[in-house]
Write an enzyme that holds these catalytic residues in place. Structure first.
Site, PDB file in Angstrom:
ATOM      1  N   HIS A  76      38.102  41.023  84.144  1.00  0.00           N
ATOM      2  CA  HIS A  76      39.174  40.604  83.231  1.00  0.00           C
ATOM      3  C   HIS A  76      38.665  40.459  81.805  1.00  0.00           C
ATOM      4  CE1 HIS A  76      38.018  36.261  83.214  1.00  0.00           C
ATOM      5  NE2 HIS A  76      37.755  36.432  84.501  1.00  0.00           N
ATOM      6  N   ASP A  78      39.814  38.370  79.286  1.00  0.00           N
ATOM      7  CA  ASP A  78      39.823  37.087  78.565  1.00  0.00           C
ATOM      8  C   ASP A  78      38.737  36.141  79.048  1.00  0.00           C
ATOM      9  OD1 ASP A  78      41.202  37.003  81.038  1.00  0.00           O
ATOM     10  OD2 ASP A  78      42.126  35.093  80.490  1.00  0.00           O
ATOM     11  N   ASP A 115      31.918  34.881  82.162  1.00  0.00           N
ATOM     12  CA  ASP A 115      33.133  35.058  82.967  1.00  0.00           C
ATOM     13  C   ASP A 115      34.222  35.533  82.028  1.00  0.00           C
ATOM     14  OD1 ASP A 115      35.343  34.877  84.545  1.00  0.00           O
ATOM     15  OD2 ASP A 115      35.255  32.717  84.821  1.00  0.00           O
ATOM     16  N   GLU A 145      43.557  36.610  82.647  1.00  0.00           N
ATOM     17  CA  GLU A 145      43.326  36.182  84.025  1.00  0.00           C
ATOM     18  C   GLU A 145      43.246  34.668  84.131  1.00  0.00           C
ATOM     19  OE1 GLU A 145      40.708  35.151  87.561  1.00  0.00           O
ATOM     20  OE2 GLU A 145      40.419  34.720  85.451  1.00  0.00           O
ATOM     21  N   GLU A 146      42.551  34.065  83.164  1.00  0.00           N
ATOM     22  CA  GLU A 146      42.212  32.641  83.267  1.00  0.00           C
ATOM     23  C   GLU A 146      43.430  31.722  83.233  1.00  0.00           C
ATOM     24  OE1 GLU A 146      39.392  31.706  84.067  1.00  0.00           O
ATOM     25  OE2 GLU A 146      37.927  33.189  83.386  1.00  0.00           O
ATOM     26  N   ASP A 169      34.240  39.833  89.110  1.00  0.00           N
ATOM     27  CA  ASP A 169      34.424  38.487  88.560  1.00  0.00           C
ATOM     28  C   ASP A 169      33.875  37.470  89.555  1.00  0.00           C
ATOM     29  OD1 ASP A 169      35.268  36.382  87.048  1.00  0.00           O
ATOM     30  OD2 ASP A 169      37.378  36.559  87.571  1.00  0.00           O
TER      31      ASP A 169
HETATM   32 ZN   LIG Z   1      36.723  35.141  85.812  1.00  0.00          ZN
END
Ligand SMILES: [Zn+2]
Length: 355
Positions: A76, A78, A115, A145-146, A169
């Protein structure tokens, strides 16, 4: 300071270093999206982006590998933007100041965005590689995603051609996950009637503390005490002595095993001695039962300010019995993989008298 791009394997770290230079907190992913598209153009790779902001970059199989199953590398775009109180940093505009600290790559006063920057970097390294042998590759970079998996949720059905998806991830290097837990949060709300507190009651706080807590996903198999369940167990027994509940609070998050819970209770003066005995019994019982797992467990009774209203006897009996009967913790282990929990429950938060 920023020798990140010189780390080995260089093919990976050069991309991670570049990602750190591009602001990419959730909802501010335009620049990183442009970076990915620019990369695809520069390497003559087919790319597409969709309505929710996902980017897909495709790379042909190396000669002779055309009929292999296509592999999707997913990460992802972000990152979680968090900074120390004394750090001046504007996430949508400022680059992350990554640096090497001993064995770790970290950031000056902010989250690093490993991440999922490292996942994106790994996918880019594969896409850029001229010496890896591989079948058809698709790199899927999902948006936002977050804060709700907006990109993944909005991904168009059938847009991907690959058959195997590797989610990049993760937190552990050199480990491969072959499954994933699904979870449901259940919120149960109910009314109760109240009654005015009569004379002849002594108000106390029953408090359970010293438990280890933990994550409802990662630690549920460890048999740790759930503060809410243990407190209710004691309260259920105290009901025989006419103990009444004025308020009750336990836990703070649905996915955390509660470490503490407390209840303001009213004890009839005539039952005070009997109640103290029950609490001592409960305390001995719990400390013996959980001696190994929860050596610091404490069940205590202390003075409290009087409350004007109590839960009605009928509703109290109903709720205490219901919560006491609720299953909690690991329910079943996997039949196919040893040591893996198949089904579990966590009573994360219980609160009354909050409205
Ligand atoms: Zn992540």
């Amino acid at each position: 300071m920023s020798a990140i791009h010189e780390l080995q394997p260089h093919a990976l770290w050069q991309h991670f270093s570049a990602i750190c230079d591009i602001p990419h907190p959730s909802f501010h992913e335009e620049q990183i999206r442009e970076h990915l598209i620019g990369f695809a153009k520069e390497h003559n790779l087919e790319w597409q982006s969709d309505a929710v902001g996902n980017v897909i970059i495709r790379k042909n199989a190396t000669p002779g590998m055309e009929n292999r199953a296509g592999v999707i590398l997913q990460g992802h775009m972000d990152m979680v933007p968090q900074k120390n109180n004394d750090t001046v940093h504007d996430f949508p505009t400022d680059p992350i100041k990554a640096y090497i600290d001993g064995d770790w790559v970290t950031a000056e006063g902010t989250t690093l965005g490993a991440d999922n920057g490292i996942g994106m970097a790994a996918a880019l390294a594969v896409l850029a590689s001229k010496d890896l042998q591989h079948g058809p590759v698709e790199a899927l970079f999902t948006a936002t995603e977050e804060t709700g998996m907006i990109g993944a949720q909005g991904l168009q059905q059938g847009i991907l051609e690959g058959k195997i998806l590797l989610n990049l991830d993760t937190e552990d290097e050199g480990e491969l996950y072959i499954g994933c837990a699904g979870g449901t949060r259940i919120e149960i709300n109910g009314d109760y009637s109240t009654e005015s507190a009569q004379d002849g009651l002594v108000f106390k706080t029953l408090y359970i503390s010293g438990l280890k807590g933990g994550h409802s996903g990662c630690d549920i198999h460890l048999g740790r005490g759930n503060a809410i369940k243990l407190l209710i167990r004691a309260l259920h027994r105290l009901e025989a002595e006419g103990v009444r509940i004025a308020s009750l609070n336990g836990g703070s998050l649905a996915n955390a095993i509660p470490r503490e819970a407390s209840a303001t209770i009213a004890i009839p003066e005539s039952s005070l001695v009997a109640c103290n005995n029950i609490i001592d019994q409960c305390s001995n019982e719990l400390t013996a039962e959980l001696a190994v797992v929860e050596p610091n467990l404490k069940l205590t009774l202390s003075d409290s300010v009087p409350a004007a209203e109590l839960m009605s006897v009928q509703d109290q009996n109903k709720w205490v019995a219901a919560v006491d009967a609720c299953p909690n913790g690991a329910q079943r282990m996997s039949d196919s993989i040893e040591g893996v929990v198949e089904t579990s429950l966590n009573m994360g938060v219980l609160t009354i008298n909050e409205w």
